[in-house]
Write an enzyme that holds these catalytic residues in place. Structure first.
Site, PDB file in Angstrom:
ATOM      1  CB  CYS A  90      41.335 -20.269   9.225  1.00  0.00           C
ATOM      2  SG  CYS A  90      39.589 -19.758   9.355  1.00  0.00           S
ATOM      3  CG  HIS A 200      42.194 -19.101  13.791  1.00  0.00           C
ATOM      4  ND1 HIS A 200      42.906 -18.417  12.834  1.00  0.00           N
ATOM      5  CD2 HIS A 200      40.893 -19.020  13.430  1.00  0.00           C
ATOM      6  CE1 HIS A 200      42.079 -17.934  11.928  1.00  0.00           C
ATOM      7  NE2 HIS A 200      40.848 -18.286  12.250  1.00  0.00           N
ATOM      8  CD  GLU A 202      46.194 -18.241  14.333  1.00  0.00           C
ATOM      9  OE1 GLU A 202      45.401 -17.551  13.667  1.00  0.00           O
ATOM     10  OE2 GLU A 202      46.284 -19.474  14.208  1.00  0.00           O
TER      11      GLU A 202
END
Length: 219
Positions: A90, A200, A202
């Site tokens: 990001c 992202h 994750e």
């Protein structure tokens, strides 16, 4: 999705904690790959890890200040000079570019790649939610993922133009992945030891987990 962790078990990864980023989410996602993960800003640990992950949320200028205050700019530069893997996520990707422009204010980035991080050119901003990407042939980052795999984005700024060329034919040209929100923007880059994603991983479910597993597998 069942992830292969055998090759990751011995890999030491530092999530660099400089005050800007979803470090706990990144830690959990990387631990899922089987890697040995630590959240720290310790200089020696960050320098000596097999992989360094640089997250980032918020404003470009604030992230750059936090990174410099933690000597992260020096760590990233020294690791890359020695061919040691670094991955940005990001705003952690955006600060790798030459500059960021927010509200008319220009802030110097790490200048690993040329280009400006500028406001998204779309009717709806921020770009928040799931989107597909267009990965180039030969991508290691997106290996094993279907073309319709979706990733989670939360951002109001992006890089819309890629200008880095590789003059030496012996060197592999950077692989650039694109996505579109209004206008196409850079969604990921694979450039030697330096990889990064605007989205992202994750927070991107099984697709993100596979992507992080692919990165760990290259360490």
């Amino acid at each position: 999705m069942e992830l292969s962790t055998s090759s990751a078990a011995s890999k030491r990864v530092v999530v660099f904690d400089y005050g800007f980023g979803n470090v706990r989410s990144a830690e959990r996602a990387l631990a899922r790959t089987g890697a040995d993960v630590e959240i720290t800003r310790d200089f020696d640990k960050a320098m000596n890890a097999d992989g360094l992950l640089v997250p980032g949320v918020g404003a470009f200028a604030a992230c750059m200040k936090g990174l410099r205050d933690a000597r992260g700019d020096w760590i990233v530069g020294r690791r890359l000079a020695g061919g040691r893997p670094v991955m940005g996520i990001c705003v952690g990707m955006q600060i790798l570019f030459e500059r960021g422009i927010e509200h008319g204010v220009e802030t110097e980035g790490l200048d690993e790649w040329p280009g400006s991080v500028e406001p998204l050119q779309a009717d709806v901003v921020p770009h928040m939610g799931w989107n597909t990407v267009e990965a180039p042939a030969g991508s290691e980052l997106f290996a094993g993922l279907d073309d319709d795999a979706r990733f989670y984005f939360v951002h109001s700024y992006a890089v819309h133009d890629w200008s880095l060329e590789t003059a030496n034919p012996a060197l592999r040209a950077p692989l650039v992945t694109w996505s579109t929100h209004g206008k196409p923007f850079v969604a990921a880059v694979e450039n030697g030891a330096l990889w990064a994603t605007q989205f992202h991983p994750e927070k991107s479910g099984d697709a993100g987990a596979q992507l992080l597993t692919n990165w760990i597998g290259t360490l």
